[in-house]
Design a protein around this motif. Structure first.
Motif, PDB file in Angstrom:
ATOM      1  N   ALA A 120       0.822  -1.209   0.000  1.00 56.57           N
ATOM      2  CA  ALA A 120       0.000   0.000   0.000  1.00 56.57           C
ATOM      3  C   ALA A 120       0.857   1.259   0.000  1.00 56.57           C
ATOM      4  CB  ALA A 120      -0.928  -0.006   1.216  1.00 56.57           C
ATOM      5  N   ARG A 121       1.979   1.233   0.721  1.00 53.09           N
ATOM      6  CA  ARG A 121       2.859   2.416   0.757  1.00 53.09           C
ATOM      7  C   ARG A 121       3.483   2.687  -0.615  1.00 53.09           C
ATOM      8  NH1 ARG A 121       4.135   0.402   6.104  1.00 53.09           N
ATOM      9  NH2 ARG A 121       3.285   1.856   7.654  1.00 53.09           N
ATOM     10  N   ILE A 122       3.788   1.625  -1.356  1.00 54.97           N
ATOM     11  CA  ILE A 122       4.301   1.815  -2.721  1.00 54.97           C
ATOM     12  C   ILE A 122       3.221   2.470  -3.585  1.00 54.97           C
ATOM     13  CG2 ILE A 122       5.091   0.630  -4.805  1.00 54.97           C
ATOM     14  CD1 ILE A 122       6.322  -1.506  -2.997  1.00 54.97           C
ATOM     15  N   ILE A 123       1.990   2.023  -3.416  1.00 55.47           N
ATOM     16  CA  ILE A 123       0.875   2.601  -4.175  1.00 55.47           C
ATOM     17  C   ILE A 123       0.725   4.086  -3.842  1.00 55.47           C
ATOM     18  CG2 ILE A 123      -1.634   2.552  -4.512  1.00 55.47           C
ATOM     19  CD1 ILE A 123      -1.480  -0.473  -3.891  1.00 55.47           C
ATOM     20  N   LEU A 124       0.837   4.431  -2.562  1.00 54.26           N
ATOM     21  CA  LEU A 124       0.690   5.820  -2.153  1.00 54.26           C
ATOM     22  C   LEU A 124       1.863   6.677  -2.621  1.00 54.26           C
ATOM     23  CD1 LEU A 124      -0.661   5.375   1.492  1.00 54.26           C
ATOM     24  CD2 LEU A 124      -1.944   6.063  -0.528  1.00 54.26           C
ATOM     25  N   ASP A 125       3.068   6.110  -2.576  1.00 52.47           N
ATOM     26  CA  ASP A 125       4.252   6.869  -2.991  1.00 52.47           C
ATOM     27  C   ASP A 125       4.269   7.132  -4.492  1.00 52.47           C
ATOM     28  OD1 ASP A 125       5.169   7.032  -0.407  1.00 52.47           O
ATOM     29  OD2 ASP A 125       6.532   5.309  -0.588  1.00 52.47           O
ATOM     30  N   ASP A 126       3.801   6.140  -5.273  1.00 56.10           N
ATOM     31  CA  ASP A 126       3.842   6.291  -6.727  1.00 56.10           C
ATOM     32  C   ASP A 126       2.706   5.486  -7.365  1.00 56.10           C
ATOM     33  OD1 ASP A 126       4.465   6.714  -9.344  1.00 56.10           O
ATOM     34  OD2 ASP A 126       6.449   5.799  -9.292  1.00 56.10           O
ATOM     35  N   PRO A 127       1.482   6.022  -7.335  1.00 60.09           N
ATOM     36  CA  PRO A 127       0.344   5.291  -7.930  1.00 60.09           C
ATOM     37  C   PRO A 127       0.562   4.972  -9.395  1.00 60.09           C
ATOM     38  CG  PRO A 127      -0.406   7.204  -6.660  1.00 60.09           C
ATOM     39  CD  PRO A 127       1.077   7.326  -6.773  1.00 60.09           C
ATOM     40  N   GLY A 128       1.287   5.845 -10.094  1.00 56.48           N
ATOM     41  CA  GLY A 128       1.536   5.610 -11.507  1.00 56.48           C
ATOM     42  C   GLY A 128       2.311   4.336 -11.767  1.00 56.48           C
ATOM     43  N   LEU A 129       3.107   3.900 -10.784  1.00 54.54           N
ATOM     44  CA  LEU A 129       3.867   2.665 -10.942  1.00 54.54           C
ATOM     45  C   LEU A 129       2.932   1.481 -11.149  1.00 54.54           C
ATOM     46  CD1 LEU A 129       6.540   1.050 -10.789  1.00 54.54           C
ATOM     47  CD2 LEU A 129       6.213   0.953  -8.306  1.00 54.54           C
ATOM     48  N   VAL A 130       1.843   1.459 -10.409  1.00 57.52           N
ATOM     49  CA  VAL A 130       0.873   0.372 -10.566  1.00 57.52           C
ATOM     50  C   VAL A 130       0.236   0.434 -11.951  1.00 57.52           C
ATOM     51  CG1 VAL A 130      -1.238  -0.666  -9.639  1.00 57.52           C
ATOM     52  CG2 VAL A 130       0.405   0.402  -8.092  1.00 57.52           C
ATOM     53  N   VAL A 131      -0.094   1.638 -12.386  1.00 53.56           N
ATOM     54  CA  VAL A 131      -0.719   1.811 -13.699  1.00 53.56           C
ATOM     55  C   VAL A 131       0.178   1.276 -14.809  1.00 53.56           C
ATOM     56  CG1 VAL A 131      -1.608   3.514 -15.339  1.00 53.56           C
ATOM     57  CG2 VAL A 131      -2.009   3.818 -12.877  1.00 53.56           C
ATOM     58  N   ARG A 132       1.474   1.471 -14.656  1.00 56.23           N
ATOM     59  CA  ARG A 132       2.419   1.076 -15.715  1.00 56.23           C
ATOM     60  C   ARG A 132       2.835  -0.386 -15.637  1.00 56.23           C
ATOM     61  NH1 ARG A 132       4.709   5.836 -13.646  1.00 56.23           N
ATOM     62  NH2 ARG A 132       6.348   4.626 -12.610  1.00 56.23           N
ATOM     63  N   SER A 133       2.491  -1.067 -14.541  1.00 55.43           N
ATOM     64  CA  SER A 133       3.056  -2.399 -14.295  1.00 55.43           C
ATOM     65  C   SER A 133       2.018  -3.503 -14.388  1.00 55.43           C
ATOM     66  CB  SER A 133       3.692  -2.445 -12.896  1.00 55.43           C
ATOM     67  OG  SER A 133       4.653  -1.429 -12.737  1.00 55.43           O
ATOM     68  N   THR A 134       2.396  -4.609 -15.001  1.00 59.95           N
ATOM     69  CA  THR A 134       1.605  -5.830 -14.889  1.00 59.95           C
ATOM     70  C   THR A 134       1.811  -6.362 -13.477  1.00 59.95           C
ATOM     71  OG1 THR A 134       3.409  -7.279 -15.572  1.00 59.95           O
ATOM     72  CG2 THR A 134       2.014  -6.334 -17.320  1.00 59.95           C
ATOM     73  N   ILE A 135       1.021  -7.332 -13.090  1.00 63.70           N
ATOM     74  CA  ILE A 135       1.167  -7.872 -11.740  1.00 63.70           C
ATOM     75  C   ILE A 135       2.538  -8.531 -11.572  1.00 63.70           C
ATOM     76  CG2 ILE A 135       0.090 -10.103 -12.292  1.00 63.70           C
ATOM     77  CD1 ILE A 135      -1.136  -9.999  -9.432  1.00 63.70           C
ATOM     78  N   THR A 136       3.049  -9.122 -12.639  1.00 68.10           N
ATOM     79  CA  THR A 136       4.376  -9.741 -12.569  1.00 68.10           C
ATOM     80  C   THR A 136       5.450  -8.686 -12.367  1.00 68.10           C
ATOM     81  OG1 THR A 136       3.642 -11.546 -14.005  1.00 68.10           O
ATOM     82  CG2 THR A 136       6.023 -11.214 -13.775  1.00 68.10           C
ATOM     83  N   GLU A 137       5.329  -7.569 -13.096  1.00 73.38           N
ATOM     84  CA  GLU A 137       6.295  -6.478 -12.952  1.00 73.38           C
ATOM     85  C   GLU A 137       6.207  -5.839 -11.573  1.00 73.38           C
ATOM     86  OE1 GLU A 137       6.351  -5.056 -17.653  1.00 73.38           O
ATOM     87  OE2 GLU A 137       4.911  -4.195 -16.225  1.00 73.38           O
TER      88      GLU A 137
END
Length: 294
Positions: free
Chosen positions: A35-52
């Motif tokens: 969750a902290r990764i999501i909060l720090d950089d939500p765009g990272l989730v948008v750009r990443s597949t679940i494997t990435e």
């Protein structure tokens, strides 16, 4: 089939970033890290597949899926799409970064102002009109209203009590746990308690709230965390969205989101009791004007 049925019954949060922030304290350590990764950089989730994302976060795909579901999504794909929609709608809101020790004051002004704006917008977006209506109804019928809060939330408790007093309601703010407990023990089923705590875990607020519930009073919680101990205890929960950081404990963003909810309650009450509220406001204004020699 099971995943499909779960997806049909999951109600996704209106603001994914605010939702993640709200439930963060209630998550497991592994889920908190994601969750902290999501909060720090939500765009990272948008750009990443679940494997990435699994490789970046150092967690398993199964843990990521469980975390997405704990955050209110049917799965990782749904969380990713929700964040993508948020990025497309307001990309500037999801730029990583918070106040730092070396930020120039121009950046401090911009970041603080942005945090207050987001607190209001997020709180308004997730404020449940049905819950708000039930709170207004309960207070209208109440014999008296106690408001509990300590520290920064104590300021909000005092503000709410003052507002209710202006429209003629019997109300008392308590920022001291012992006094709150004393009052709570004497409440009845015709009374209402509004308990305010950003975390929803403040002992000085939870203890008198439990006593008030045991006495039969209706308990309303105003908290950032809808899964907190206070929220579980309450009959009605109104969720605020301001967040605190290392540089802004007891920050205005937390208080302003709580004050927005208080103002919505106050306006709802004034509408519901318009004639008596209007008369009370005019009478109190005239009394203070006379005191000031106007």
């Amino acid at each position: 089939m099971a995943d499909q049925m779960m997806a049909e019954h999951v109600s996704e949060p209106a603001n994914p970033v605010a939702a993640v922030r709200a439930v963060l304290p209630s998550l497991t350590p592994a889920a908190q890290a994601i969750a902290r990764i999501i909060l720090d950089d939500p765009g990272l989730v948008v750009r990443s597949t679940i494997t990435e994302f699994s490789a970046v976060s150092g967690t398993s795909e199964a843990t990521i899926v469980r975390t997405a579901r704990a955050l209110g999504f049917a799965g990782y794909s749904q969380m990713r799409f929700a964040l993508a929609a948020a990025v497309a709608k307001e990309p500037e809101r999801l730029v990583p970064g918070d106040l730092g020790p070396d930020d120039p004051l121009t950046d401090v002004i911009a970041k603080v102002a942005r945090a207050e704006y987001e607190a209001l917008a997020d709180t308004a977006a997730q404020l449940d009109p049905g819950q708000l209506d039930e709170v207004v109804t309960a207070i209208v019928k109440a014999r008296r209203v106690d408001v509990y809060g300590v520290s920064a939330s104590g300021l909000v408790a005092t503000d709410m009590s003052q507002k209710l007093l202006r429209i003629g309601l019997s109300t008392h703010p308590f920022c001291d746990a012992h006094l709150a407990l004393t009052s709570a023990a004497l409440l009845r089923d015709t009374d209402v308690v509004v308990a305010i705590s950003c975390s929803g875990e403040t002992p000085d607020v939870i203890a008198p709230s439990k006593t008030a519930k045991d006495a039969g009073a209706t308990l309303v919680a105003i908290t950032n965390n809808p899964r907190s101990s206070l929220a579980h205890l309450a009959d009605h929960t109104l969720v605020s969205a301001g967040r605190e950081t290392a540089f802004r404990p007891g920050a205005l963003a937390s208080r302003i989101s709580q004050l927005l909810i208080v103002d919505c309650i106050f306006v709802g009450l004034a509408q519901r009791t318009y004639e008596s509220a209007d008369a009370a406001i005019r009478a109190t204004r005239e009394a203070t004007d006379r005191y000031q020699g106007r």
